[in-house]
Design a protein around this motif. Structure first.
Motif, PDB file in Angstrom:
ATOM      1  N   SER A  10       9.744 -30.724 -11.570  1.00 17.73           N
ATOM      2  CA  SER A  10       8.871 -30.399 -10.436  1.00 17.73           C
ATOM      3  C   SER A  10       9.557 -29.376  -9.537  1.00 17.73           C
ATOM      4  CB  SER A  10       8.546 -31.658  -9.636  1.00 17.73           C
ATOM      5  OG  SER A  10       9.665 -32.059  -8.893  1.00 17.73           O
ATOM      6  N   ALA A  11       8.731 -28.552  -8.916  1.00 20.51           N
ATOM      7  CA  ALA A  11       9.270 -27.526  -8.027  1.00 20.51           C
ATOM      8  C   ALA A  11      10.080 -28.120  -6.876  1.00 20.51           C
ATOM      9  CB  ALA A  11       8.135 -26.636  -7.511  1.00 20.51           C
ATOM     10  N   PRO A  12       9.624 -29.235  -6.256  1.00 17.49           N
ATOM     11  CA  PRO A  12      10.450 -29.798  -5.178  1.00 17.49           C
ATOM     12  C   PRO A  12      11.843 -30.211  -5.652  1.00 17.49           C
ATOM     13  CG  PRO A  12       8.212 -30.616  -4.993  1.00 17.49           C
ATOM     14  CD  PRO A  12       8.289 -29.882  -6.309  1.00 17.49           C
ATOM     15  N   ALA A  13      11.935 -30.785  -6.861  1.00 18.56           N
ATOM     16  CA  ALA A  13      13.249 -31.183  -7.374  1.00 18.56           C
ATOM     17  C   ALA A  13      14.119 -29.950  -7.611  1.00 18.56           C
ATOM     18  CB  ALA A  13      13.095 -31.977  -8.669  1.00 18.56           C
ATOM     19  N   LEU A  14      13.515 -28.890  -8.148  1.00 16.27           N
ATOM     20  CA  LEU A  14      14.289 -27.681  -8.424  1.00 16.27           C
ATOM     21  C   LEU A  14      14.737 -26.999  -7.135  1.00 16.27           C
ATOM     22  CD1 LEU A  14      12.233 -26.304 -11.425  1.00 16.27           C
ATOM     23  CD2 LEU A  14      14.548 -27.249 -11.482  1.00 16.27           C
ATOM     24  N   SER A  15      13.891 -27.047  -6.125  1.00 16.12           N
ATOM     25  CA  SER A  15      14.257 -26.477  -4.832  1.00 16.12           C
ATOM     26  C   SER A  15      15.472 -27.208  -4.250  1.00 16.12           C
ATOM     27  CB  SER A  15      13.051 -26.558  -3.886  1.00 16.12           C
ATOM     28  OG  SER A  15      13.375 -26.019  -2.630  1.00 16.12           O
ATOM     29  N   MET A  16      15.457 -28.539  -4.403  1.00 21.31           N
ATOM     30  CA  MET A  16      16.597 -29.321  -3.895  1.00 21.31           C
ATOM     31  C   MET A  16      17.852 -29.073  -4.714  1.00 21.31           C
ATOM     32  SD  MET A  16      15.249 -33.004  -2.728  1.00 21.31           S
ATOM     33  CE  MET A  16      13.783 -33.088  -1.733  1.00 21.31           C
ATOM     34  N   ALA A  17      17.696 -28.906  -6.025  1.00 20.98           N
ATOM     35  CA  ALA A  17      18.862 -28.588  -6.863  1.00 20.98           C
ATOM     36  C   ALA A  17      19.481 -27.271  -6.400  1.00 20.98           C
ATOM     37  CB  ALA A  17      18.447 -28.494  -8.329  1.00 20.98           C
ATOM     38  N   LYS A  18      18.615 -26.324  -6.079  1.00 19.03           N
ATOM     39  CA  LYS A  18      19.075 -25.019  -5.609  1.00 19.03           C
ATOM     40  C   LYS A  18      19.813 -25.165  -4.268  1.00 19.03           C
ATOM     41  CE  LYS A  18      15.777 -22.001  -4.782  1.00 19.03           C
ATOM     42  NZ  LYS A  18      15.964 -21.398  -3.451  1.00 19.03           N
ATOM     43  N   ASP A  19      19.263 -25.977  -3.375  1.00 18.76           N
ATOM     44  CA  ASP A  19      19.928 -26.201  -2.081  1.00 18.76           C
ATOM     45  C   ASP A  19      21.293 -26.855  -2.270  1.00 18.76           C
ATOM     46  OD1 ASP A  19      17.787 -25.114  -0.800  1.00 18.76           O
ATOM     47  OD2 ASP A  19      16.930 -27.012  -0.112  1.00 18.76           O
ATOM     48  N   TRP A  20      21.330 -27.807  -3.196  1.00 18.41           N
ATOM     49  CA  TRP A  20      22.613 -28.496  -3.465  1.00 18.41           C
ATOM     50  C   TRP A  20      23.640 -27.477  -3.953  1.00 18.41           C
ATOM     51  CZ3 TRP A  20      26.102 -29.282  -7.346  1.00 18.41           C
ATOM     52  CH2 TRP A  20      26.986 -30.344  -7.194  1.00 18.41           C
ATOM     53  N   LEU A  21      23.221 -26.660  -4.902  1.00 16.87           N
ATOM     54  CA  LEU A  21      24.128 -25.638  -5.435  1.00 16.87           C
ATOM     55  C   LEU A  21      24.527 -24.647  -4.347  1.00 16.87           C
ATOM     56  CD1 LEU A  21      22.210 -25.162  -8.775  1.00 16.87           C
ATOM     57  CD2 LEU A  21      24.651 -25.725  -8.647  1.00 16.87           C
ATOM     58  N   ALA A  22      23.585 -24.304  -3.482  1.00 16.57           N
ATOM     59  CA  ALA A  22      23.873 -23.336  -2.411  1.00 16.57           C
ATOM     60  C   ALA A  22      24.919 -23.897  -1.449  1.00 16.57           C
ATOM     61  CB  ALA A  22      22.588 -22.973  -1.663  1.00 16.57           C
ATOM     62  N   SER A  23      24.868 -25.201  -1.194  1.00 15.21           N
ATOM     63  CA  SER A  23      25.852 -25.785  -0.276  1.00 15.21           C
ATOM     64  C   SER A  23      27.259 -25.679  -0.876  1.00 15.21           C
ATOM     65  CB  SER A  23      25.491 -27.240   0.064  1.00 15.21           C
ATOM     66  OG  SER A  23      25.835 -28.132  -0.984  1.00 15.21           O
ATOM     67  N   HIS A  24      27.347 -25.814  -2.185  1.00 15.13           N
ATOM     68  CA  HIS A  24      28.654 -25.682  -2.838  1.00 15.13           C
ATOM     69  C   HIS A  24      29.081 -24.221  -2.939  1.00 15.13           C
ATOM     70  CE1 HIS A  24      29.416 -29.873  -4.035  1.00 15.13           C
ATOM     71  NE2 HIS A  24      28.128 -29.967  -3.820  1.00 15.13           N
ATOM     72  N   GLU A  25      28.099 -23.352  -3.154  1.00 15.46           N
ATOM     73  CA  GLU A  25      28.429 -21.925  -3.228  1.00 15.46           C
ATOM     74  C   GLU A  25      28.949 -21.420  -1.877  1.00 15.46           C
ATOM     75  OE1 GLU A  25      28.642 -20.007  -5.853  1.00 15.46           O
ATOM     76  OE2 GLU A  25      29.108 -18.212  -4.677  1.00 15.46           O
ATOM     77  N   GLU A  26      28.326 -21.873  -0.821  1.00 16.10           N
ATOM     78  CA  GLU A  26      28.794 -21.483   0.517  1.00 16.10           C
ATOM     79  C   GLU A  26      30.227 -21.920   0.738  1.00 16.10           C
ATOM     80  OE1 GLU A  26      26.417 -22.683   3.817  1.00 16.10           O
ATOM     81  OE2 GLU A  26      24.679 -21.555   3.142  1.00 16.10           O
ATOM     82  N   ALA A  27      30.523 -23.136   0.325  1.00 14.78           N
ATOM     83  CA  ALA A  27      31.893 -23.633   0.491  1.00 14.78           C
ATOM     84  C   ALA A  27      32.860 -22.802  -0.350  1.00 14.78           C
ATOM     85  CB  ALA A  27      31.958 -25.106   0.100  1.00 14.78           C
ATOM     86  N   ALA A  28      32.445 -22.455  -1.569  1.00 13.63           N
ATOM     87  CA  ALA A  28      33.323 -21.658  -2.440  1.00 13.63           C
ATOM     88  C   ALA A  28      33.564 -20.275  -1.839  1.00 13.63           C
ATOM     89  CB  ALA A  28      32.702 -21.538  -3.828  1.00 13.63           C
ATOM     90  N   VAL A  38       4.736 -28.441 -11.688  1.00 15.13           N
ATOM     91  CA  VAL A  38       5.844 -28.368 -12.623  1.00 15.13           C
ATOM     92  C   VAL A  38       6.167 -26.894 -12.874  1.00 15.13           C
ATOM     93  CG1 VAL A  38       6.457 -28.759 -15.046  1.00 15.13           C
ATOM     94  CG2 VAL A  38       5.332 -30.557 -13.726  1.00 15.13           C
ATOM     95  N   VAL A  39       7.433 -26.559 -12.850  1.00 15.10           N
ATOM     96  CA  VAL A  39       7.857 -25.172 -13.094  1.00 15.10           C
ATOM     97  C   VAL A  39       8.560 -25.090 -14.440  1.00 15.10           C
ATOM     98  CG1 VAL A  39       9.334 -23.298 -12.305  1.00 15.10           C
ATOM     99  CG2 VAL A  39       8.054 -24.650 -10.648  1.00 15.10           C
ATOM    100  N   LYS A  40       8.072 -24.193 -15.282  1.00 19.33           N
ATOM    101  CA  LYS A  40       8.709 -23.972 -16.577  1.00 19.33           C
ATOM    102  C   LYS A  40       9.126 -22.511 -16.659  1.00 19.33           C
ATOM    103  CE  LYS A  40       5.949 -27.412 -19.020  1.00 19.33           C
ATOM    104  NZ  LYS A  40       5.000 -27.638 -20.122  1.00 19.33           N
ATOM    105  N   GLN A  41       9.966 -22.219 -17.654  1.00 14.73           N
ATOM    106  CA  GLN A  41      10.385 -20.838 -17.860  1.00 14.73           C
ATOM    107  C   GLN A  41      10.184 -20.492 -19.321  1.00 14.73           C
ATOM    108  OE1 GLN A  41      14.148 -20.036 -15.260  1.00 14.73           O
ATOM    109  NE2 GLN A  41      14.148 -22.137 -15.950  1.00 14.73           N
ATOM    110  N   THR A  42       9.886 -19.255 -19.559  1.00 14.22           N
ATOM    111  CA  THR A  42       9.709 -18.812 -20.930  1.00 14.22           C
ATOM    112  C   THR A  42      10.365 -17.453 -21.093  1.00 14.22           C
ATOM    113  OG1 THR A  42       8.043 -18.456 -22.642  1.00 14.22           O
ATOM    114  CG2 THR A  42       7.488 -17.718 -20.440  1.00 14.22           C
ATOM    115  N   GLY A  43      10.388 -16.960 -22.321  1.00 19.54           N
ATOM    116  CA  GLY A  43      10.951 -15.636 -22.558  1.00 19.54           C
ATOM    117  C   GLY A  43       9.918 -14.568 -22.271  1.00 19.54           C
TER     118      GLY A  43
END
Lengths: 190, 135
Positions: free
Chosen positions: A160-178, B65-70
């Motif tokens: 889901s887009a909300p989960a992916l958005s949060m994954a991105k935020d999580w990664l961004a918090s670590h990237e900022e620290a790096a 749902v977000v998917k990616q393709t080539g």
């Protein structure tokens, strides 16, 4: 061609996923005078004849697009690496996966900006199917590491887009620290 | 901001999911498919991906749902984004930058409007044949 190093990382990760890999390892490392992007997978690999041609932009295995004969992904990686005084190489055997190691000159005037690594990493986590992706990121000794399975366990799913958005935020918090930016939110785009 | 732990991420996700659950109950699932071939990446597909997932999250649409393709052959129109929303025809949008990505969420997903100026029909004719790529 690709505007930033994060795009090159996306390219290599996408290739690895397309190879049918169940395990992918991607590392983006800035240290000393070098930037290294390394991607290893346990996918289908390729024979020596194919491996010898993958950096040729006029070569494609034509598996996806039977009538099209261009394959620009790896040539872009090599071109960018060479333009900065570095190089890109491929190690592979049929059935034994692939490793692409690209080295860039960190101080070179033609080095593209880093770009949005958290978005690139989150995108690579979001392909379909069961695969493990391990991301390692290092910048001058500061680093983070995360596996797709860990993010999926924390978020419940990575579709889901909300989960992916949060994954991105999580990664961004670590990237900022790096990057040593501890005190503010913001994009890593440069 | 200090780096977030995985446990903090899990708790944040659970609280957001509870908050959003009521808004999306009873609706079908919308699929957004982003072209992530070399052409898409070079044209900025990552920025489109990022803008779209953030905009969906902003509106709390849990059923997207977000998917990616080539590459789907429309290289000159990249970044391309396919949207399949219940009750609407499946469409492919071209030249989707961050702003267009947000408009896809605000107009197509939320209001059921098509963005006519970015609309493409379907993949290029020479690619409409069975390929042996990964399913």
């Amino acid at each position: 061609m690709h505007a930033c190093l994060a795009d090159l990382a996306s390219e290599l990760g996408q290739n690895a996923w397309e190879s049918g890999a169940s395990r992918i390892f991607l590392r983006v490392r800035e240290a000393g005078e070098r930037v290294e992007i390394e991607c290893r997978d346990n996918g289908c690999g390729m024979d020596a004849a194919t491996a010898g041609r993958v950096f040729d932009p006029r070569f494609s295995d034509a598996r996806k697009h039977p009538d099209r004969r261009f394959g620009l992904g790896l040539p872009f990686v090599k071109q960018t690496a060479e333009a900065t005084g570095g190089d890109a190489r491929l190690e592979t055997r049929p059935g034994n996966g692939c490793a692409v190691i690209a080295v860039f000159g960190r101080r070179h005037v033609d080095l593209p900006p880093l770009g949005d690594l958290p978005a690139a990493f989150a995108g690579l986590m979001a392909f379909e199917g069961e695969y493990e992706l391990t991301i390692e990121r290092e910048r001058d000794g500061r680093s983070y590491r995360v596996r797709r399975s860990e993010l999926r366990a924390a978020l419940g799913e990575l579709r889901s887009a909300p989960a992916l958005s949060m994954a991105k935020d999580w990664l961004a918090s670590h990237e900022e620290a790096a990057q040593g930016k501890g005190n503010h939110h913001g994009s890593n785009d440069t | 901001m200090a780096p977030m732990t995985l446990d903090e991420l899990r708790k944040l996700r659970e609280s957001k999911r509870r908050e959003f659950a009521q808004r999306t109950e009873g609706e079908g699932r919308t699929e957004i498919v982003i072209g992530m071939g070399t052409c898409g990446i070079a044209a900025g597909a990552k920025a489109a991906f990022s803008a779209i997932v953030d905009q969906v999250a902003l509106h709390g649409l849990e059923n997207v749902v977000v998917k990616q393709t080539g590459c789907m052959g429309l290289c000159a129109a990249e970044p391309t984004v396919e949207v399949v929303r219940p009750g609407m025809p499946g469409v492919v949008y071209g030249r989707v930058d961050e702003e267009v990505g947000r408009q896809i969420v605000d107009r197509h997903l939320l209001k059921g409007e098509l963005l006519g100026e970015h609309l493409f029909d379907k993949p290029a004719a020479d690619l409409l044949r069975p390929a042996s790529g990964r399913a």
